[in-house]
Design a protein around this motif. Structure first.
Motif, PDB file in Angstrom:
ATOM      1  N   ALA A   1     -51.578  -4.305  -8.156  1.00 53.47           N
ATOM      2  CA  ALA A   1     -51.911  -5.339  -9.133  1.00 53.47           C
ATOM      3  C   ALA A   1     -51.148  -6.593  -8.759  1.00 53.47           C
ATOM      4  N   GLY A   2     -51.816  -7.511  -8.083  1.00 51.14           N
ATOM      5  CA  GLY A   2     -51.113  -8.703  -7.608  1.00 51.14           C
ATOM      6  C   GLY A   2     -50.028  -8.297  -6.622  1.00 51.14           C
ATOM      7  N   ARG A   3     -48.791  -8.680  -6.925  1.00 50.86           N
ATOM      8  CA  ARG A   3     -47.679  -8.335  -6.046  1.00 50.86           C
ATOM      9  C   ARG A   3     -46.887  -7.136  -6.598  1.00 50.86           C
ATOM     10  N   GLY A   4     -47.544  -6.361  -7.457  1.00 46.36           N
ATOM     11  CA  GLY A   4     -46.914  -5.170  -8.012  1.00 46.36           C
ATOM     12  C   GLY A   4     -47.727  -3.927  -7.731  1.00 46.36           C
ATOM     13  N   LEU A   5     -47.155  -2.781  -8.108  1.00 45.43           N
ATOM     14  CA  LEU A   5     -47.816  -1.504  -7.880  1.00 45.43           C
ATOM     15  C   LEU A   5     -47.538  -0.584  -9.063  1.00 45.43           C
ATOM     16  N   TYR A   6     -48.602   0.022  -9.591  1.00 38.37           N
ATOM     17  CA  TYR A   6     -48.468   1.008 -10.660  1.00 38.37           C
ATOM     18  C   TYR A   6     -48.742   2.395 -10.087  1.00 38.37           C
ATOM     19  N   THR A   7     -47.769   3.291 -10.175  1.00 39.12           N
ATOM     20  CA  THR A   7     -48.028   4.662  -9.747  1.00 39.12           C
ATOM     21  C   THR A   7     -48.910   5.328 -10.800  1.00 39.12           C
ATOM     22  N   PHE A   8     -49.821   6.187 -10.355  1.00 37.84           N
ATOM     23  CA  PHE A   8     -50.815   6.739 -11.271  1.00 37.84           C
ATOM     24  C   PHE A   8     -50.784   8.265 -11.350  1.00 37.84           C
TER      25      PHE A   8
ATOM     26  N   PRO B   1     -43.595  -6.431   2.367  1.00 38.09           N
ATOM     27  CA  PRO B   1     -43.600  -7.813   1.858  1.00 38.09           C
ATOM     28  C   PRO B   1     -44.704  -8.098   0.851  1.00 38.09           C
ATOM     29  N   ARG B   2     -45.670  -7.195   0.705  1.00 41.88           N
ATOM     30  CA  ARG B   2     -46.754  -7.411  -0.261  1.00 41.88           C
ATOM     31  C   ARG B   2     -46.322  -7.134  -1.693  1.00 41.88           C
ATOM     32  N   PHE B   3     -45.198  -6.390  -1.874  1.00 41.27           N
ATOM     33  CA  PHE B   3     -44.814  -5.951  -3.214  1.00 41.27           C
ATOM     34  C   PHE B   3     -43.472  -6.534  -3.648  1.00 41.27           C
ATOM     35  N   ASP B   4     -43.432  -6.989  -4.899  1.00 43.42           N
ATOM     36  CA  ASP B   4     -42.192  -7.461  -5.506  1.00 43.42           C
ATOM     37  C   ASP B   4     -41.615  -6.435  -6.471  1.00 43.42           C
ATOM     38  N   TRP B   5     -42.474  -5.568  -7.016  1.00 42.19           N
ATOM     39  CA  TRP B   5     -42.009  -4.592  -7.997  1.00 42.19           C
ATOM     40  C   TRP B   5     -42.941  -3.367  -8.030  1.00 42.19           C
ATOM     41  N   ILE B   6     -42.396  -2.280  -8.570  1.00 39.69           N
ATOM     42  CA  ILE B   6     -43.158  -1.041  -8.742  1.00 39.69           C
ATOM     43  C   ILE B   6     -42.891  -0.537 -10.149  1.00 39.69           C
ATOM     44  N   ASP B   7     -43.939  -0.054 -10.801  1.00 37.20           N
ATOM     45  CA  ASP B   7     -43.794   0.543 -12.126  1.00 37.20           C
ATOM     46  C   ASP B   7     -44.184   2.016 -12.026  1.00 37.20           C
ATOM     47  N   SER B   8     -43.272   2.897 -12.416  1.00 39.13           N
ATOM     48  CA  SER B   8     -43.536   4.335 -12.335  1.00 39.13           C
ATOM     49  C   SER B   8     -44.505   4.800 -13.422  1.00 39.13           C
ATOM     50  N   CYS B   9     -44.671   3.986 -14.485  1.00 44.03           N
ATOM     51  CA  CYS B   9     -45.506   4.357 -15.640  1.00 44.03           C
ATOM     52  C   CYS B   9     -45.005   5.632 -16.317  1.00 44.03           C
ATOM     53  N   ALA B  10     -43.732   5.952 -16.149  1.00 42.63           N
ATOM     54  CA  ALA B  10     -43.160   7.157 -16.751  1.00 42.63           C
ATOM     55  C   ALA B  10     -42.634   6.856 -18.150  1.00 42.63           C
ATOM     56  N   LEU B  11     -42.557   7.898 -18.958  1.00 42.68           N
ATOM     57  CA  LEU B  11     -41.985   7.778 -20.290  1.00 42.68           C
ATOM     58  C   LEU B  11     -40.484   7.518 -20.205  1.00 42.68           C
TER      59      LEU B  11
ATOM     60  N   ASP C   1     -35.705   8.800 -14.231  1.00 41.49           N
ATOM     61  CA  ASP C   1     -34.483   8.145 -14.698  1.00 41.49           C
ATOM     62  C   ASP C   1     -33.369   8.175 -13.651  1.00 41.49           C
ATOM     63  N   HIS C   2     -33.376   9.202 -12.794  1.00 40.92           N
ATOM     64  CA  HIS C   2     -32.348   9.290 -11.748  1.00 40.92           C
ATOM     65  C   HIS C   2     -32.621   8.318 -10.601  1.00 40.92           C
ATOM     66  N   ILE C   3     -33.891   7.913 -10.475  1.00 39.98           N
ATOM     67  CA  ILE C   3     -34.287   7.123  -9.310  1.00 39.98           C
ATOM     68  C   ILE C   3     -34.353   5.632  -9.638  1.00 39.98           C
ATOM     69  N   TRP C   4     -35.034   5.284 -10.745  1.00 41.38           N
ATOM     70  CA  TRP C   4     -35.190   3.878 -11.133  1.00 41.38           C
ATOM     71  C   TRP C   4     -34.572   3.671 -12.501  1.00 41.38           C
ATOM     72  N   SER C   5     -33.587   2.808 -12.574  1.00 42.55           N
ATOM     73  CA  SER C   5     -32.874   2.588 -13.832  1.00 42.55           C
ATOM     74  C   SER C   5     -33.401   1.381 -14.619  1.00 42.55           C
ATOM     75  N   GLU C   6     -34.111   0.469 -13.963  1.00 42.29           N
ATOM     76  CA  GLU C   6     -34.586  -0.719 -14.656  1.00 42.29           C
ATOM     77  C   GLU C   6     -35.777  -0.378 -15.553  1.00 42.29           C
ATOM     78  N   ARG C   7     -35.957  -1.161 -16.620  1.00 39.47           N
ATOM     79  CA  ARG C   7     -37.005  -0.884 -17.602  1.00 39.47           C
ATOM     80  C   ARG C   7     -37.870  -2.114 -17.864  1.00 39.47           C
ATOM     81  N   ARG C   8     -39.140  -1.878 -18.173  1.00 39.38           N
ATOM     82  CA  ARG C   8     -40.064  -2.917 -18.611  1.00 39.38           C
ATOM     83  C   ARG C   8     -40.583  -2.524 -19.984  1.00 39.38           C
ATOM     84  N   ILE C   9     -40.763  -3.491 -20.866  1.00 43.44           N
ATOM     85  CA  ILE C   9     -41.281  -3.218 -22.206  1.00 43.44           C
ATOM     86  C   ILE C   9     -42.804  -3.304 -22.178  1.00 43.44           C
ATOM     87  N   MET C  10     -43.451  -2.229 -22.625  1.00 46.73           N
ATOM     88  CA  MET C  10     -44.905  -2.175 -22.694  1.00 46.73           C
ATOM     89  C   MET C  10     -45.311  -2.118 -24.167  1.00 46.73           C
TER      90      MET C  10
END
Length: 211
Positions: A99-106, A135-145, A152-161
């Motif tokens: 999605a643009g310069r991001g990636l959503y894992t599905f 270089p195509r990606f600036d961020w990744i969202d795991s879409c995890a709860l 949680d052990h791998i990615w500590s940063e959070r986005r508000i949905m």
């Protein structure tokens, strides 16, 4: 990631490497898309989802939906596929959408025969590092709860949905909107609670099997 956790995953990766030739491959521009799709469906159906009859491969409507969105995304150059293999055989696979310069894992699948090596976590961790070097990606969202036992052990940063319910000028809207809002909140809480319990049970089972 905490140093102790990094060392643990590193130790498991070294042990996995003793099983054969380990490769992590990205297939976002692969000419073998149909082959990747077949391997993914077969890998997911090989585990407990296949035994319970909930795997994509054994539920016609869900299989058709998954194949359709993957084919559509590939046609738009928005599908990204990761595959972790041992001697050429897949043990973990991940389908994601750009999605643009991001990636959503599905959707992720892994071989439960390799559970003691945490193949899903290895793919997410090492695949994430591979993607962030792209270089195509600036961020990744795991879409995890929140509080996911693996992510949680791998990615500590959070986005508000947020989900938004918008009222209309219909007569029942004034009553329906607060009702739907309350029901949606309750359903989300119950779903998150159920998933957390499920992941706790799975973790205990996997640790018991590994022991």
């Amino acid at each position: 990631m905490r140093k102790k956790k990094r060392k643990e995953y590193g130790r498991l990766w070294n042990r996995l490497s003793e099983e054969g030739d380990v490769q992590l491959t990205a297939h976002d521009a692969s000419s073998d898309f149909a082959g990747w799709l077949d391997r993914f469906l077969a890998l997911e159906a090989k585990g407990w989802k296949g035994q319970r009859g909930t795997a994509l491969k054994v539920v016609p409507s869900e299989r058709a939906f998954f194949m359709e969105i993957c084919k559509g995304a590939q046609a738009q150059d928005k599908l990204h596929c990761l595959e972790l293999t041992v001697d050429g055989a897949p043990i973990a696979m991940l389908a994601s959408f750009r999605a643009g310069r991001g990636l959503y894992t599905f959707k992720i699948a892994f071989d439960e025969n390799y559970a003691r090596f945490s193949p899903g976590a290895q793919l997410m961790m090492r695949g994430g590092a591979m993607l962030l070097d792209d270089p195509r990606f600036d961020w990744i969202d795991s879409c995890a709860l929140p509080d996911h036992p693996m992510i949680d052990h791998i990615w500590s940063e959070r986005r508000i949905m947020r989900s938004v319910i918008v009222g209309t000028d219909q007569r029942l809207s004034r009553v329906a909107v607060p009702y739907l809002s309350t029901m949606t909140t309750c359903a989300s809480w119950l779903r998150e609670r159920a998933k957390r319990i499920y992941h706790m049970i799975r973790k205990e089972v996997e640790h018991g099997t590994a022991a």
